[in-house]
Enzyme design. Structure first.
Site, PDB file in Angstrom:
ATOM      1  N   TYR A 172       0.840  -1.204   0.000  1.00  0.00           N
ATOM      2  CA  TYR A 172       0.000   0.000   0.000  1.00  0.00           C
ATOM      3  C   TYR A 172       0.875   1.254   0.000  1.00  0.00           C
ATOM      4  O   TYR A 172       0.575   2.230  -0.703  1.00  0.00           O
ATOM      5  CB  TYR A 172      -0.925   0.024   1.219  1.00  0.00           C
ATOM      6  N   GLU A 189       2.881  13.666  -8.991  1.00  0.00           N
ATOM      7  CA  GLU A 189       2.652  15.072  -8.660  1.00  0.00           C
ATOM      8  C   GLU A 189       3.916  15.890  -8.903  1.00  0.00           C
ATOM      9  O   GLU A 189       4.981  15.569  -8.360  1.00  0.00           O
ATOM     10  CB  GLU A 189       2.237  15.216  -7.186  1.00  0.00           C
ATOM     11  N   GLU A 240       9.986  18.651  -4.725  1.00  0.00           N
ATOM     12  CA  GLU A 240      10.448  18.479  -3.345  1.00  0.00           C
ATOM     13  C   GLU A 240      11.547  17.421  -3.257  1.00  0.00           C
ATOM     14  O   GLU A 240      12.498  17.580  -2.480  1.00  0.00           O
ATOM     15  CB  GLU A 240       9.260  18.121  -2.447  1.00  0.00           C
ATOM     16  N   GLU A 243       2.964  16.323   2.148  1.00  0.00           N
ATOM     17  CA  GLU A 243       2.605  16.411   0.723  1.00  0.00           C
ATOM     18  C   GLU A 243       1.672  15.269   0.341  1.00  0.00           C
ATOM     19  O   GLU A 243       0.707  15.470  -0.404  1.00  0.00           O
ATOM     20  CB  GLU A 243       3.863  16.390  -0.144  1.00  0.00           C
ATOM     21  N   GLU A 292      -6.818  16.562  -1.540  1.00  0.00           N
ATOM     22  CA  GLU A 292      -7.255  17.051  -2.849  1.00  0.00           C
ATOM     23  C   GLU A 292      -8.036  15.985  -3.605  1.00  0.00           C
ATOM     24  O   GLU A 292      -9.073  16.280  -4.217  1.00  0.00           O
ATOM     25  CB  GLU A 292      -6.049  17.510  -3.667  1.00  0.00           C
TER      26      GLU A 292
END
Length: 126
Positions: free
Chosen positions: A20, A31, A37, A72, A79
């Site tokens: 997972y 992303e 990052e 993040e 989102e």
């Protein structure tokens, strides 16, 4: 009647959880912000090594960046959930997304402040 769910334990649970987590990483790497990052992390570690940072300073940087990556991931999860349950524009959804974004900004600031302090200390005090 619902079928019984078999709860994994021991090594089976460990490997399922690892799967997972890998799935989460695969999703997050899509992303652009996370990729940026990761680049920030790599450049930061290189700079810390270049100025002669101590092992404890390197470990603090790694922990700060791991916290950044975790936040993040949570921001991306927020989102995704908001987009799923509320595809129309809503103030509640906007606020949730803005709060997640602010959490990421706070961690970016924490990482940046630590790097500026540590690199500055090594450059000034040699």
């Amino acid at each position: 009647m619902k079928p019984a769910v078999t709860k994994l334990t021991g090594f089976s649970h460990f490997f399922a959880a690892a799967g997972y987590s890998l799935g989460g990483f695969r999703r997050l790497i899509k992303e652009a912000a996370f990729r940026q990052e990761l680049l920030f992390f790599a450049v930061s570690i290189i700079l810390l090594l270049a100025v002669g940072a101590t092992l404890s300073e390197l470990m603090i940087a790694v922990v700060l960046f791991l916290a950044l990556f975790a936040i993040e991931a949570l921001n991306t999860a927020i989102e995704e959930v908001i987009d799923r349950i509320s595809p129309e524009i809503s103030m509640v959804g906007k606020h949730a997304k803005d709060l997640g974004s602010f959490a990421v900004l706070c961690m970016l600031a924490a990482c940046g402040l630590f790097l500026m302090f540590t690199i500055g200390k090594h450059l000034l005090l040699g």
